[in-house]
Motif scaffolding. Sequence first.
Motif, PDB file in Angstrom:
ATOM      1  N   LYS A   1     -16.253  -1.434  -1.891  1.00  0.00           N
ATOM      2  CA  LYS A   1     -16.238  -0.678  -0.435  1.00  0.00           C
ATOM      3  C   LYS A   1     -16.251   1.002  -1.216  1.00  0.00           C
ATOM      4  N   SER A   2     -15.536   0.803  -1.886  1.00  0.00           N
ATOM      5  CA  SER A   2     -15.528   2.251  -2.804  1.00  0.00           C
ATOM      6  C   SER A   2     -17.044   2.722  -3.425  1.00  0.00           C
TER       7      SER A   2
ATOM      8  N   THR B   1      -1.293  -0.752  -4.139  1.00  0.00           N
ATOM      9  CA  THR B   1      -2.346  -0.072  -4.369  1.00  0.00           C
ATOM     10  C   THR B   1      -1.581   1.317  -4.681  1.00  0.00           C
TER      11      THR B   1
ATOM     12  N   ILE C   1      -4.942   0.228  -8.616  1.00  0.00           N
ATOM     13  CA  ILE C   1      -4.647  -1.578  -7.744  1.00  0.00           C
ATOM     14  C   ILE C   1      -4.406  -2.146  -9.535  1.00  0.00           C
TER      15      ILE C   1
ATOM     16  N   LEU D   1     -11.834  -4.197  -2.263  1.00  0.00           N
ATOM     17  CA  LEU D   1     -11.786  -2.414  -2.738  1.00  0.00           C
ATOM     18  C   LEU D   1     -12.651  -1.662  -3.377  1.00  0.00           C
TER      19      LEU D   1
ATOM     20  N   LEU E   1      -9.165   2.477   1.846  1.00  0.00           N
ATOM     21  CA  LEU E   1      -8.446   2.277   2.456  1.00  0.00           C
ATOM     22  C   LEU E   1      -8.135   1.867   3.954  1.00  0.00           C
TER      23      LEU E   1
ATOM     24  N   ASN F   1       0.761  -1.500  -0.417  1.00  0.00           N
ATOM     25  CA  ASN F   1      -0.200   0.241   0.115  1.00  0.00           C
ATOM     26  C   ASN F   1       1.177   1.629   0.032  1.00  0.00           C
TER      27      ASN F   1
END
Length: 317
Positions: free
Chosen positions: A136-137, A101, A92, A133, A110, A28
């Motif tokens: 969640k976005s 990421t 990503i 991901l 994140l 990350n």
Amino acid sequence: MLKIYKSLESGPLEELNLKTLERGAWINIVAPTPYELKVVSNLTEVEPDFLRSALDNEERSHIDVEDNSIMVLTNLPVMHGPEMYDTLPLAIILTTDYIITVCLADTPVLSEFNQQTSNAFRTYKKTRFLLQLLYKSATYYLRYLRQIDKLSDEIEIKLRDSLQNREILRLLELQKALTYFNASLRSNAAVLDKLMRIRSNHNVQNIIKVYEEDEDLLEDVIIENKQAREMGDMYSTILSRMADTFSSIMSNNLNLVMRFLTAVTIILAIPTAISGFFGMNVSIPFADSPLGFFYVSLIAIVMAVGCAILLWRKNMF
């Protein structure tokens, strides 16, 4: 900032560093320095352009495929203040060994993937982690859109009582946020469509392995993104019409004020004209009367009151 995590079989995340980097790790990178990008590129054999793609605020969502890696660039919703919403690109990158990421800032999306939530994801399940991901976005888009809807209702109530510049500027800020959200959601939808197509590409199956659960998750991501797009379009239309409505109200209020001031000017002009007539250096009525001023004032008042009544009946007040 560069952080490296790897999920253990028991669930928790193990934090690694560049020297102890292992297969199946999540790298990350937030607000990276050129040195960090160079080191990660050398260790993972990822194209430097892939790593730099998320450093441009204006970069639109897209997918790039190379021989040993796939880069999915999506736009995340962020909040810069209580009523300031924006989007940021997130790259990503999936390789045969790692998921990487890259983002310009540490976003709530994140931050959701941490030690407390480590049981819900596995860094070595790269495809599922990618979809988580994206999911969640999409959920954060929905969350922020609901907040914008509540703020617009609050602004509408205040604008009904008082058309202040502060509330108009708040409304403009929300319209700008919805414009950013709608543009990002449309480009994210194109990314999801392409992801649906390339998942069956034999050339990338060594990088993206889609299982039955992943298929369901991908469908959920598409549904959530579609719902966010529909909500964004609806709220954008509502705010646009609200702005037009209150613009018309402001124009109407201005017309009412101008009409009132015009009526007051007409009424005040009557005493002014009468006093001007009686101030001439010629023979005039009441010139020799001790009550002349009283008579002239009475005439002016009666005519002004009569004019005011006439204007009132014409709805000038």
